[in-house]
Every structure is written in C-alpha cells, then in structure tokens.
Design a protein around this motif. Structure first.
Motif, short mmCIF file in Angstrom:
data_model
loop_
_atom_site.label_atom_id
_atom_site.label_comp_id
_atom_site.label_asym_id
_atom_site.label_seq_id
_atom_site.Cartn_x
_atom_site.Cartn_y
_atom_site.Cartn_z
N THR A 50 -32.40 -57.57 -19.99
CA THR A 50 -32.13 -56.28 -20.61
C THR A 50 -33.42 -55.50 -20.85
OG1 THR A 50 -30.10 -57.08 -21.67
CG2 THR A 50 -31.17 -55.18 -22.68
N LEU A 51 -34.42 -56.15 -21.38
CA LEU A 51 -35.68 -55.47 -21.68
C LEU A 51 -36.38 -55.02 -20.39
CD1 LEU A 51 -37.02 -57.73 -24.57
CD2 LEU A 51 -35.85 -55.51 -24.75
N GLU A 52 -36.31 -55.84 -19.35
CA GLU A 52 -36.89 -55.46 -18.06
C GLU A 52 -36.21 -54.20 -17.51
OE1 GLU A 52 -36.32 -58.91 -15.69
OE2 GLU A 52 -37.86 -60.10 -16.74
N ILE A 54 -34.54 -51.93 -19.29
CA ILE A 54 -34.88 -50.81 -20.17
C ILE A 54 -36.20 -50.19 -19.73
CG2 ILE A 54 -35.64 -50.24 -22.52
CD1 ILE A 54 -33.56 -52.29 -23.50
N ASP A 55 -37.17 -51.03 -19.44
CA ASP A 55 -38.47 -50.53 -18.98
C ASP A 55 -38.35 -49.83 -17.63
OD1 ASP A 55 -39.66 -51.55 -21.24
OD2 ASP A 55 -40.39 -53.38 -20.26
N ARG A 56 -37.54 -50.40 -16.76
CA ARG A 56 -37.40 -49.81 -15.41
C ARG A 56 -36.79 -48.42 -15.47
NH1 ARG A 56 -34.14 -50.09 -10.65
NH2 ARG A 56 -32.43 -51.24 -11.63
N TYR A 57 -35.81 -48.24 -16.37
CA TYR A 57 -35.16 -46.93 -16.47
C TYR A 57 -35.85 -46.00 -17.47
CZ TYR A 57 -31.17 -48.44 -13.66
OH TYR A 57 -30.37 -48.85 -12.63
N GLY A 58 -36.75 -46.54 -18.28
CA GLY A 58 -37.48 -45.72 -19.23
C GLY A 58 -36.61 -45.16 -20.34
N ILE A 59 -35.67 -45.96 -20.86
CA ILE A 59 -34.80 -45.49 -21.93
C ILE A 59 -35.13 -46.21 -23.24
CG2 ILE A 59 -32.95 -44.88 -20.32
CD1 ILE A 59 -31.48 -47.42 -21.14
N THR A 60 -34.60 -45.66 -24.33
CA THR A 60 -34.84 -46.21 -25.66
C THR A 60 -33.58 -46.90 -26.16
OG1 THR A 60 -36.48 -44.51 -26.20
CG2 THR A 60 -35.44 -45.65 -28.05
N LEU A 265 -23.14 -69.62 -17.83
CA LEU A 265 -22.83 -68.23 -17.50
C LEU A 265 -24.07 -67.35 -17.46
CD1 LEU A 265 -19.63 -67.86 -19.72
CD2 LEU A 265 -19.70 -67.96 -17.23
N GLU A 266 -25.24 -67.99 -17.38
CA GLU A 266 -26.50 -67.25 -17.48
C GLU A 266 -26.65 -66.22 -16.36
OE1 GLU A 266 -30.72 -69.04 -17.27
OE2 GLU A 266 -30.13 -69.13 -19.38
N ALA A 267 -26.32 -66.59 -15.14
CA ALA A 267 -26.45 -65.65 -14.02
C ALA A 267 -25.48 -64.48 -14.16
CB ALA A 267 -26.21 -66.38 -12.69
N VAL A 268 -24.26 -64.77 -14.62
CA VAL A 268 -23.28 -63.71 -14.85
C VAL A 268 -23.80 -62.75 -15.91
CG1 VAL A 268 -20.95 -63.19 -15.65
CG2 VAL A 268 -21.35 -65.14 -14.15
N ASN A 269 -24.31 -63.28 -17.00
CA ASN A 269 -24.80 -62.43 -18.07
C ASN A 269 -25.98 -61.58 -17.65
OD1 ASN A 269 -23.01 -63.02 -20.23
ND2 ASN A 269 -24.01 -65.00 -20.53
N ALA A 270 -26.83 -62.11 -16.80
CA ALA A 270 -27.97 -61.33 -16.30
C ALA A 270 -27.48 -60.13 -15.49
CB ALA A 270 -28.89 -62.20 -15.47
N GLY A 271 -26.49 -60.37 -14.62
CA GLY A 271 -25.93 -59.27 -13.84
C GLY A 271 -25.27 -58.22 -14.72
N LEU A 272 -24.53 -58.67 -15.72
CA LEU A 272 -23.90 -57.74 -16.66
C LEU A 272 -24.95 -56.94 -17.42
CD1 LEU A 272 -21.14 -60.13 -18.07
CD2 LEU A 272 -20.79 -58.21 -16.51
N ALA A 273 -26.04 -57.59 -17.80
CA ALA A 273 -27.10 -56.90 -18.54
C ALA A 273 -27.70 -55.77 -17.70
CB ALA A 273 -28.19 -57.89 -18.94
N LYS A 274 -27.91 -56.02 -16.42
CA LYS A 274 -28.48 -54.99 -15.55
C LYS A 274 -27.57 -53.77 -15.49
CE LYS A 274 -31.19 -57.98 -12.49
NZ LYS A 274 -31.40 -58.42 -11.08
N ARG A 276 -25.20 -52.92 -17.57
CA ARG A 276 -25.04 -52.31 -18.90
C ARG A 276 -26.17 -51.33 -19.19
NH1 ARG A 276 -25.03 -56.72 -21.45
NH2 ARG A 276 -22.85 -57.16 -21.10
N VAL A 277 -27.39 -51.70 -18.85
CA VAL A 277 -28.52 -50.80 -19.06
C VAL A 277 -28.40 -49.59 -18.13
CG1 VAL A 277 -31.02 -50.56 -18.97
CG2 VAL A 277 -30.01 -52.68 -19.82
N ARG A 278 -27.96 -49.81 -16.91
CA ARG A 278 -27.76 -48.68 -15.99
C ARG A 278 -26.74 -47.70 -16.55
NH1 ARG A 278 -23.99 -47.86 -12.08
NH2 ARG A 278 -24.53 -46.35 -10.43
N ARG A 279 -25.64 -48.22 -17.13
CA ARG A 279 -24.63 -47.34 -17.71
C ARG A 279 -25.21 -46.59 -18.90
NH1 ARG A 279 -20.72 -49.77 -14.41
NH2 ARG A 279 -18.71 -49.02 -15.13
N ALA A 280 -26.06 -47.26 -19.67
CA ALA A 280 -26.71 -46.58 -20.80
C ALA A 280 -27.60 -45.44 -20.30
CB ALA A 280 -27.53 -47.58 -21.61
#
Length: 311
Positions: A50-52, A54-60, A265-274, A276-280
């Motif tokens: 998630t933090l990675e 966030i940095d890639r998209y430059g959002i708060t 479910l770690e791999a699934v959660n990583a994909g969801l995190a990516k 989710r940040v894109r939708r944000a």
C-alpha cells in the motif's frame, strides 16, 4: 406529522432528512474538511505494498485499517505495522479480536443473525476484547475498530481509568449499522471518536446525521460487494462539503472475502492493495477536479491515532 418533527427539533435533532444539503461548518482540529482512509490492509505485507503504491501515485492517505483483528497478528507484525505507519504520520486502526463470528455459536452464520457477527457474546468475549486492546496499545497501537456498543462504552471507561492512552482513537465499524441522527449521536456519546456510516445512505440522510453529530464521519465512496458494491466517486465533492469533518474511504468492488486473513492470502491481499490505491487515486482526482477549494489534512495531524514506536 409536523408536531412530531418539531418534537425531534426540540431535542436537538433534525426534523427531516436535509434535502437542501447544507454545507457543514464543522472541521477537524487542524481546520481541514476531509481525510482519506484505506480499509482491509491485512498485515505488514499488504501495508508495505500500500505504501509503495501511495508513493507511486503521489497521493495522501491519513488512515489505514484492518478487519481480521489484533488477535490474528503476531507482536512482531503489529510492531512492524506501527513502525511503518508512524514513519509516514498515518493512523493505523486494527479491529478488536474475538467477536461473535469467531465463536462456536451458529447465529452469526444465519441470514437473520449476520449483524451479530462483530458483537461480543457474553462477558468472556468482552474480557478478551479488552485484552486485545491492551496488547495492541502496549505494542504502540493508537487506533482500533469496535463493532459492539458495550465495548465502545468500555473503551471510554478504559481511557478514563488510564487503561488505554487518552489519545487512542476508537473507530466504530460500518457493521454497527446505526443509520439515523439519533442512533449515531448515541454512539458519539458512548465514546466513538469516529463513526463509519452504513454504505447506502443518500446525501440528505447523511446531511441530517452530520447536523446532529460532531465527530468525524467515515463514508465509503467505493464499497465492497458484501456491503453493496456501490461506486460513488462523483459524490465525493458533495460529501466533503456536507459531511466535514469526513474520512473518504476507498474500499474495493469485486473484493473477495479474505477475513480472517493470513499468510495463505498474502498474494491476494497485495493485489487488492494495489488496486485499492489506484481507485483512491481516481477518487482523489475527482475531489481535486470538483472541489478544488476543499481543504485536506496533511499527514501527521495531532488528533490522528498515529502509532508509537515501542523499542
């Protein structure tokens, strides 16, 4: 009917849903109107991803939350999540552990009994929940989700008694389902520091709740399928205007049920995190486009439940 509406007004509540959608003059302590929350960040790996992103998209982002529970994270995992969020000035909110849905009773798994799932059955579960909160706080946690009115009141008493730190942020889960100004005001009085509103409330209904309450309101603008699957990005600007102080919360449609989560479910959660940040990113672009004058908090605001790093 007008007599009844006037009775509600005499008690300090709106007499009707506010179809005129009045602007809220209420603000966060730093003067901001809105903040951003990302839910379902299930463990350190999902948080790092998630933090990675966030940095890639430059959002708060101001808050990340988790649904599986404090009890299903190791001490080391909680410390790592606390350290990661503390380094960014982000609030971390973990769900309190054993709920009715973790127990041996069948009612939470029936069509009519699902609402019981996040509540605590019996005194022992309340004891377990308090132990979960104490453990989290000792590891540096300064924010947690609760889904039970009794536990909510107990968190208030725990703060008063020094069992929980006074700056510990108690967030009410969306699953508590209080849906009108009177019910949400009761949650505020019981000790809620921030309240996650049900997902299918219209803007006039939301505006009436804001008129009766002062605490920050958390509103899903994209909703997991289990709570409706709505995508309300075009309403973000109006939500900020009428609901300030408000947490704009980005869930994810087509989100599989990963609760309780874990390494399997770690791999699934990583994909969801990516995603989710894109939708944000998409939603925050709309906020900038349609409400450019709206003020967002900066990370690290003094009233956020930013974790402490415990050495």
């Amino acid at each position: 009917m007008e007599e009844t509406r006037n009775f509600l007004r005499s008690l300090g509540y709106p007499g009707e849903d506010l179809n005129d959608l009045p602007s809220s003059a209420k603000r966060f302590p730093d003067g901001a109107q809105y903040r951003v929350e990302l839910p379902s960040v299930e463990g350190p790996a999902a948080l790092r991803t998630t933090l990675e992103e966030i940095d890639r998209y430059g959002i708060t982002i101001h808050r990340v939350s988790q649904g599986s529970g404090i009890m299903l994270l190791t001490d080391e995992e909680i410390r790592e999540m606390c350290e990661l969020c503390a380094s960014r000035g982000i609030e971390l909110s973990l769900f309190v552990g054993p709920r009715a849905g973790f127990d041996i009773g069948p009612m939470p798994f029936t069509p009519s009994g699902k609402a019981l799932g996040v509540r605590h059955e019996g005194v022992n579960q309340l004891v377990y929940a308090i132990e979960d909160l104490k453990r989290g706080a000792a590891l540096g946690l300064r924010g947690a989700l609760v889904g039970d009115e009794g536990l909510l009141l107990l968190t208030k008493k725990m703060k008063e008694a020094g069992v929980l730190p006074p700056d510990f942020v108690v967030k009410c889960s969306v699953q508590m389902m209080a849906s009108n100004p009177v019910s949400v005001k009761i949650m505020q009085d019981l000790g809620a520091d921030t309240y996650n509103l049900p997902t299918a409330l219209s803007l006039p209904k939301l505006a009436a709740i804001r008129q009766a309450t002062d605490i920050p309101l958390d509103v899903y603008v994209e909703v997991p399928d289990t709570f409706g699957g709505f995508i309300r990005h075009y309403e973000i600007a109006e939500m900020i205007r009428i609901l300030s102080p408000v947490y704009i919360k980005f869930g994810l449609r087509n989100h599989p049920d990963v609760y309780p989560s874990g390494l399997h479910l770690e791999a699934v959660n990583a994909g969801l995190a990516k995603e989710r940040v894109r939708r944000a990113k998409l939603g925050l672009d709309m906020a900038a486009r349609y409400a450019p004058q709206a003020k967002m908090s900066v990370p690290g605001a003094s009233d956020l439940g930013i974790p402490k790093v415990i050495s």
